[in-house]
Design an enzyme around this catalytic site. Structure first.
Site, PDB file in Angstrom:
ATOM      1  CD  GLU A  42      -2.925  -0.952  -0.269  1.00 18.47           C
ATOM      2  OE1 GLU A  42      -3.116   0.178  -0.739  1.00 18.47           O
ATOM      3  OE2 GLU A  42      -3.378  -1.996  -0.791  1.00 18.47           O
ATOM      4  CE1 TYR A 125      -5.532   4.061   0.041  1.00 21.59           C
ATOM      5  CE2 TYR A 125      -3.218   3.687   0.579  1.00 21.59           C
ATOM      6  CZ  TYR A 125      -4.346   3.361  -0.141  1.00 21.59           C
ATOM      7  OH  TYR A 125      -4.306   2.326  -1.031  1.00 21.59           O
ATOM      8  CG  ASP A 143      -7.190   5.604  -3.554  1.00 23.08           C
ATOM      9  OD1 ASP A 143      -8.409   5.746  -3.790  1.00 23.08           O
ATOM     10  OD2 ASP A 143      -6.451   4.915  -4.271  1.00 23.08           O
TER      11      ASP A 143
HETATM   12  N1  ADE Z   1      -4.131   1.151  -5.213  1.00 24.16           N
HETATM   13  C1  ADE Z   1      -3.955   1.258  -3.900  1.00 24.16           C
HETATM   14  N2  ADE Z   1      -4.139   0.085  -3.287  1.00 24.16           N
HETATM   15  C2  ADE Z   1      -4.418  -0.817  -4.246  1.00 24.16           C
HETATM   16  C3  ADE Z   1      -4.676  -2.205  -4.249  1.00 24.16           C
HETATM   17  N3  ADE Z   1      -4.677  -2.888  -3.114  1.00 24.16           N
HETATM   18  N4  ADE Z   1      -4.919  -2.793  -5.435  1.00 24.16           N
HETATM   19  C4  ADE Z   1      -4.912  -2.060  -6.570  1.00 24.16           C
HETATM   20  N5  ADE Z   1      -4.660  -0.768  -6.624  1.00 24.16           N
HETATM   21  C5  ADE Z   1      -4.405  -0.142  -5.471  1.00 24.16           C
END
Ligand code: ADE
Length: 292
Positions: A42, A125, A143
């Protein structure tokens, strides 16, 4: 005109989860619930695209499979590894995080929002992403993409607190993991920033916008504004210095050259000062190097 009443959360959840069943991407970090692996994914995904993250996430975890292994490494190793992913401060923060997890949490990531938020570099986040994707908690992960979906569903701009509240309220009970992963994919496949696919959208009957009139996501909480130009930016110059230092220390006088700011030594030194005060770079005697 969008609706003024709140969306029917139960209907929205059912429709979107059903869409997710056949459209959710098979991404490598979706096969793990290991909190450290989830945290690393993440942190990388926040500012770097999925395709670029995939090989680097796998490589990172081969090298630093646990917070303890990461904490025992030099920050310089993680920062050098990070070059190419951009926003290198994330690497230093991950190392600081690993150190705090090892020292204060016996090497295991905490599972409360409060304790996660207290970790270095972990904001709302990232903390909620760990809760949803490692511990499968029913929290909304917001996000910029999710912020856009929420504003459109509600048909109006949302304040930050509202966006988080709306996100939390939408999560169907027991489905926090699948729900939030689906939101990311839906944002990329249908509810895109520009030219969204409202005609093919499973939520079009529930949406407070549905593509008609001004986009409520513009300037709503959590949504991104215009991306600033990278070429010639401070960020680019800092990135060049960090990449150079990944090869080894340099003398202070070589900094403007490493930043490709030869005619702008004042600016180069100002940027260096910032990096020094953040701990991204260390100066000893006349050399500049990555933190060891
Ligand atoms: N963007 C942020 N976290 C994500 C996730 N777990 N899968 C795909 N895109 C992402």
């Amino acid at each position: 005109m969008g609706r003024v009443i709140a969306p029917d959360n139960v209907r929205v959840a059912g429709l979107l989860l059903a869409w997710g069943e056949s459209n959710r991407r098979d991404l490598p970090w979706r096969h793990t619930r290991d909190p450290w692996a989830v945290l690393v994914s993440e942190v990388m995904l926040q500012q770097t695209q999925v395709d670029r993250v995939t090989p680097r996430w796998e490589a990172f975890l081969r090298r630093w499979p646990t917070p303890q292994v990461c904490a025992a490494s030099r920050p310089a190793d993680i920062i050098s590894f990070w070059v190419g992913l951009g926003y290198n401060r994330r690497a230093l923060n991950l190392h600081r995080c690993a150190t705090a997890i090892t020292a204060e949490h016996a090497g295991s990531l905490p599972s409360s929002l409060e304790a996660l938020l207290a970790l270095p570099g972990v904001g709302p986040y990232t903390a909620r992403a760990v809760l949803a994707f490692a511990y499968e908690d029913d929290v909304g992960v917001v996000d910029t993409n999710v912020g856009r979906i929420l504003a459109r569903l509600h048909g109006r701009r949302l304040r930050p607190k509202e966006a988080q509240q709306c996100a939390d309220e939408l999560v169907p009970a027991g489905e926090g993991w699948a729900w939030n992963q689906t939101m990311f994919d839906f944002a990329v496949a249908i509810c895109t920033k520009r030219s969204p696919g409202c005609g093919a959208c499973p939520l079009r009957t529930e949406c407070g916008w549905a593509g008609v009139g001004d986009d409520p996501a513009t300037n709503s909480a959590g949504t991104s504004g215009r991306q600033s130009t990278f070429a010639g930016s401070d960020r680019q110059a800092r990135g060049k210095l960090i990449a150079a230092l990944g090869q080894g220390p340099i003398s202070a006088t070589e900094v403007p050259e490493a930043m490709e700011l030869v005619g702008e030594t004042d600016r180069a030194h100002q940027l260096l000062e910032g990096l020094l005060s953040d701990g991204m770079v260390v100066a000893t005697a006349n050399t500049v190097h990555l933190p060891t």
